[in-house]
Motif scaffolding. Structure first.
Motif, PDB file in Angstrom:
ATOM      1  N   HIS A 143      -9.327  -8.935   0.723  1.00 16.32           N
ATOM      2  CA  HIS A 143     -10.153  -7.865   0.175  1.00 16.32           C
ATOM      3  C   HIS A 143      -9.976  -7.612  -1.317  1.00 16.32           C
ATOM      4  O   HIS A 143     -10.511  -6.626  -1.840  1.00 16.32           O
ATOM      5  CB  HIS A 143      -9.884  -6.563   0.947  1.00 16.32           C
ATOM      6  CG  HIS A 143     -10.049  -6.705   2.432  1.00 16.32           C
ATOM      7  ND1 HIS A 143     -11.164  -7.303   2.995  1.00 16.32           N
ATOM      8  CD2 HIS A 143      -9.235  -6.365   3.466  1.00 16.32           C
ATOM      9  CE1 HIS A 143     -11.027  -7.303   4.313  1.00 16.32           C
ATOM     10  NE2 HIS A 143      -9.877  -6.743   4.617  1.00 16.32           N
ATOM     11  N   VAL A 144      -9.260  -8.471  -2.030  1.00 17.39           N
ATOM     12  CA  VAL A 144      -9.118  -8.289  -3.477  1.00 17.39           C
ATOM     13  C   VAL A 144     -10.456  -8.600  -4.146  1.00 17.39           C
ATOM     14  O   VAL A 144     -11.059  -9.653  -3.878  1.00 17.39           O
ATOM     15  CB  VAL A 144      -8.014  -9.197  -4.045  1.00 17.39           C
ATOM     16  CG1 VAL A 144      -7.915  -9.032  -5.566  1.00 17.39           C
ATOM     17  CG2 VAL A 144      -6.678  -8.887  -3.388  1.00 17.39           C
ATOM     18  N   PRO A 145     -10.970  -7.737  -5.016  1.00 12.52           N
ATOM     19  CA  PRO A 145     -12.270  -7.987  -5.656  1.00 12.52           C
ATOM     20  C   PRO A 145     -12.276  -9.316  -6.413  1.00 12.52           C
ATOM     21  O   PRO A 145     -11.319  -9.629  -7.138  1.00 12.52           O
ATOM     22  CB  PRO A 145     -12.423  -6.806  -6.617  1.00 12.52           C
ATOM     23  CG  PRO A 145     -11.598  -5.713  -6.008  1.00 12.52           C
ATOM     24  CD  PRO A 145     -10.422  -6.412  -5.392  1.00 12.52           C
ATOM     25  N   GLU A 165       0.819  -1.211   0.000  1.00 16.32           N
ATOM     26  CA  GLU A 165       0.000   0.000   0.000  1.00 16.32           C
ATOM     27  C   GLU A 165       0.854   1.262   0.000  1.00 16.32           C
ATOM     28  O   GLU A 165       0.375   2.336  -0.387  1.00 16.32           O
ATOM     29  CB  GLU A 165      -0.913  -0.004   1.232  1.00 16.32           C
ATOM     30  CG  GLU A 165      -1.901  -1.156   1.280  1.00 16.32           C
ATOM     31  CD  GLU A 165      -1.316  -2.443   1.836  1.00 16.32           C
ATOM     32  OE1 GLU A 165      -2.080  -3.407   2.011  1.00 16.32           O
ATOM     33  OE2 GLU A 165      -0.089  -2.507   2.093  1.00 16.32           O
ATOM     34  N   GLN A 188     -14.671 -13.543   2.302  1.00 20.24           N
ATOM     35  CA  GLN A 188     -14.951 -12.138   1.985  1.00 20.24           C
ATOM     36  C   GLN A 188     -16.366 -11.731   2.361  1.00 20.24           C
ATOM     37  O   GLN A 188     -16.615 -10.569   2.683  1.00 20.24           O
ATOM     38  CB  GLN A 188     -14.749 -11.898   0.485  1.00 20.24           C
ATOM     39  CG  GLN A 188     -13.319 -12.025   0.007  1.00 20.24           C
ATOM     40  CD  GLN A 188     -13.204 -11.905  -1.503  1.00 20.24           C
ATOM     41  OE1 GLN A 188     -14.068 -12.374  -2.231  1.00 20.24           O
ATOM     42  NE2 GLN A 188     -12.131 -11.285  -1.972  1.00 20.24           N
ATOM     43  N   ASP A 190      -2.489  -0.581  -5.565  1.00 19.58           N
ATOM     44  CA  ASP A 190      -3.808  -0.706  -4.934  1.00 19.58           C
ATOM     45  C   ASP A 190      -4.394  -2.058  -5.304  1.00 19.58           C
ATOM     46  O   ASP A 190      -4.543  -2.374  -6.491  1.00 19.58           O
ATOM     47  CB  ASP A 190      -4.699   0.436  -5.434  1.00 19.58           C
ATOM     48  CG  ASP A 190      -6.042   0.507  -4.734  1.00 19.58           C
ATOM     49  OD1 ASP A 190      -6.508  -0.535  -4.219  1.00 19.58           O
ATOM     50  OD2 ASP A 190      -6.640   1.606  -4.723  1.00 19.58           O
ATOM     51  N   HIS A 191      -4.762  -2.848  -4.300  1.00 16.52           N
ATOM     52  CA  HIS A 191      -5.291  -4.191  -4.560  1.00 16.52           C
ATOM     53  C   HIS A 191      -6.653  -4.166  -5.240  1.00 16.52           C
ATOM     54  O   HIS A 191      -7.120  -5.200  -5.718  1.00 16.52           O
ATOM     55  CB  HIS A 191      -5.381  -4.987  -3.258  1.00 16.52           C
ATOM     56  CG  HIS A 191      -6.385  -4.442  -2.279  1.00 16.52           C
ATOM     57  ND1 HIS A 191      -6.074  -3.499  -1.332  1.00 16.52           N
ATOM     58  CD2 HIS A 191      -7.704  -4.708  -2.116  1.00 16.52           C
ATOM     59  CE1 HIS A 191      -7.150  -3.208  -0.629  1.00 16.52           C
ATOM     60  NE2 HIS A 191      -8.157  -3.925  -1.082  1.00 16.52           N
ATOM     61  N   THR A 192      -7.293  -2.997  -5.299  1.00 14.66           N
ATOM     62  CA  THR A 192      -8.587  -2.901  -5.987  1.00 14.66           C
ATOM     63  C   THR A 192      -8.427  -2.498  -7.457  1.00 14.66           C
ATOM     64  O   THR A 192      -9.424  -2.388  -8.170  1.00 14.66           O
ATOM     65  CB  THR A 192      -9.521  -1.892  -5.293  1.00 14.66           C
ATOM     66  OG1 THR A 192      -8.965  -0.579  -5.425  1.00 14.66           O
ATOM     67  CG2 THR A 192      -9.685  -2.233  -3.814  1.00 14.66           C
ATOM     68  N   VAL A 193      -7.196  -2.270  -7.892  1.00 11.77           N
ATOM     69  CA  VAL A 193      -6.920  -1.851  -9.275  1.00 11.77           C
ATOM     70  C   VAL A 193      -6.310  -3.038 -10.015  1.00 11.77           C
ATOM     71  O   VAL A 193      -5.214  -3.498  -9.681  1.00 11.77           O
ATOM     72  CB  VAL A 193      -5.973  -0.641  -9.310  1.00 11.77           C
ATOM     73  CG1 VAL A 193      -5.611  -0.288 -10.749  1.00 11.77           C
ATOM     74  CG2 VAL A 193      -6.613   0.555  -8.604  1.00 11.77           C
ATOM     75  N   ARG A 234     -19.682  -7.785   4.351  1.00 16.84           N
ATOM     76  CA  ARG A 234     -18.343  -7.570   3.794  1.00 16.84           C
ATOM     77  C   ARG A 234     -17.602  -6.483   4.562  1.00 16.84           C
ATOM     78  O   ARG A 234     -18.204  -5.525   5.040  1.00 16.84           O
ATOM     79  CB  ARG A 234     -18.405  -7.163   2.307  1.00 16.84           C
ATOM     80  CG  ARG A 234     -18.776  -8.313   1.381  1.00 16.84           C
ATOM     81  CD  ARG A 234     -18.818  -7.869  -0.067  1.00 16.84           C
ATOM     82  NE  ARG A 234     -19.027  -9.003  -0.958  1.00 16.84           N
ATOM     83  CZ  ARG A 234     -18.053  -9.647  -1.601  1.00 16.84           C
ATOM     84  NH1 ARG A 234     -16.804  -9.260  -1.449  1.00 16.84           N
ATOM     85  NH2 ARG A 234     -18.321 -10.670  -2.392  1.00 16.84           N
ATOM     86  N   GLY A 235     -16.290  -6.671   4.671  1.00 12.58           N
ATOM     87  CA  GLY A 235     -15.425  -5.592   5.128  1.00 12.58           C
ATOM     88  C   GLY A 235     -15.160  -5.494   6.613  1.00 12.58           C
ATOM     89  O   GLY A 235     -14.246  -4.786   7.028  1.00 12.58           O
ATOM     90  N   HIS A 294     -11.394  -9.380 -10.093  1.00  9.27           N
ATOM     91  CA  HIS A 294      -9.974  -9.234 -10.406  1.00  9.27           C
ATOM     92  C   HIS A 294      -9.254 -10.576 -10.280  1.00  9.27           C
ATOM     93  O   HIS A 294      -8.346 -10.879 -11.069  1.00  9.27           O
ATOM     94  CB  HIS A 294      -9.324  -8.197  -9.491  1.00  9.27           C
ATOM     95  CG  HIS A 294      -9.790  -6.793  -9.731  1.00  9.27           C
ATOM     96  ND1 HIS A 294     -10.609  -6.448 -10.775  1.00  9.27           N
ATOM     97  CD2 HIS A 294      -9.521  -5.635  -9.052  1.00  9.27           C
ATOM     98  CE1 HIS A 294     -10.843  -5.141 -10.738  1.00  9.27           C
ATOM     99  NE2 HIS A 294     -10.198  -4.637  -9.707  1.00  9.27           N
TER     100      HIS A 294
END
Length: 376
Positions: free
Chosen positions: A74-76, A34, A101, A51-54, A142-143, A79
């Motif tokens: 938390h990786v989508p 990060e 998740q 960024d793990h969401t990108v 989630r989260g 992806h």
């Protein structure tokens, strides 16, 4: 870009603690961090900030690497499926990681497997929670972690505060669970390879403070042999049925009437397994790497009758490195692991492990060393 054997997504302390066994196994890690100075980036030379969401950042860290594993869940999922389609092997895969998740998916799947769970239901309104029955625990699907995204609802007004007062972000899904009358919390961990080899760790007791794991005792004291066997068997069943590759932690309630119920799942090394670095023949971090790289697993056999791990949570001590010699002088046999993090109140900044033959002595020594690092 240097040649790596595997990519690790996430730069927290879990990734940091993978580096030492990686060195011993001659595995080169490439890290998606990060920031340039997060915990794992301090010890993994081949680090990429992203960024793990990108998806593009995930593709960068996975370039030329087959295996991709994680410091967090938390990786989508879309992806992860894209990485699979490009020829990479996320471990655990998106088909398994979904159940760590999303608590709603987890409860649905575990119920279908016949795993013992608290009574639960999806809820969308205050009335849904009231109809479910109070008191109850309401969770975001989630989260949430370490007590975040979890509310104890004892009165209709408590539920109304969630649904009617704008406390929830749009689109957040919730489940309600019974407020379990439990004696203590347990954790059963298992490592599993792609081919289905498993290694089950001793069931441990996890002691919480303000929703955060504070202490772990391995093995769980005074746990009935039949419950220990049931917990270990359950962890192996869940790992197999969900096709988990890597470490799986099954967090459990031991109820006051002598049952075990599944609380949470974590598909990565877990706080309740940190004791294994100094207390087992093969640590959870080494077996996680062995599992995701499809290497033979190592034995989880304890090195001493008792291991106690105490988390160092941010307190009044702000310079942990300066305090370290004091802790080691007071408890020379303590194994101190600092995470390279700045100190914030309640933040996990390290842990202490002590092993030995007498539980009371081991527990007192681990607490003493951790207290010196927390509050001097």
């Amino acid at each position: 870009m240097s040649r790596a054997h595997l990519a690790v997504v996430g730069g927290g302390q879990l990734a940091r603690m993978m580096q030492q066994p990686a060195i011993a196994l001659s595995l080169r890690i490439r890290l998606l961090a990060e920031g340039p100075d997060v915990s794992a980036a301090q010890v993994v030379a081949d680090s990429i900030v992203g960024d793990h969401t990108v998806l593009a950042d995930l593709e960068r860290v996975a370039e030329g690497v087959t295996v991709v594993t994680f410091d967090h869940e938390h990786v989508p999922p879309e992806h992860l499926r894209a990485l699979e389609a490009a020829g990479h092997a996320p471990r655990p895969g998106p088909h398994a990681l979904l159940f760590a998740q999303d608590k709603g998916e987890m409860r649905t799947r575990l119920t279908a497997l016949g795993a013992p769970c608290p009574r639960w239901a999806f809820v969308e309104t205050t009335q849904d929670v009231v109809d479910f029955g109070l008191p109850a625990v309401v969770k975001t699907t989630r989260g949430g972690y370490d007590g975040k995204g979890v509310w104890v609802v004892r009165e209709p007004a408590d539920a109304a505060a969630l649904f009617d007062d704008g406390a929830l972000a749009p689109g957040v899904r919730l489940i309600a669970e019974e407020l379990v009358d439990f004696r203590r919390e347990l954790s059963a961990q298992v490592a599993r390879t792609p081919g289905g080899e498993v290694e089950v760790y001793p069931v441990v007791e996890s002691r919480q403070a303000d929703g955060v794991c504070a202490e772990v005792v391995a093995p769980a004291p005074d746990l009935a042999p039949d419950l220990a066997a049931q917990a270990a068997s359950l962890a192996e069943q869940v790992a197999t049925e969900l096709d988990v590759v890597g470490m799986l932690a099954v967090e459990l309630f031991e109820t006051t009437d002598g049952r075990i119920l599944v609380n949470e799942l974590a598909m990565r090394p877990h706080n309740t397994g940190h004791w294994s670095i100094d207390g087992a023949v093969t640590s959870q971090f080494e077996n996680h790497l062995r599992a995701v790289m499809d290497l033979p697993l190592g034995p989880s056999t304890p090195l001493a009758p008792w291991s106690v791990m105490v988390n160092v949570l941010g307190g009044t001590v702000t310079d942990l490195e300066a305090q370290l010699p004091i802790a080691l002088a007071a408890v020379p046999h303590a194994k101190v692991h600092l995470y390279g993090k700045s100190v914030k109140p309640g933040r996990k900044v390290g842990h202490v492990t002590v092993v030995g033959a007498d539980l009371d002595t081991v527990l007192a020594d681990a607490r003493r060393a951790a207290a010196i690092l927390t509050d001097g």
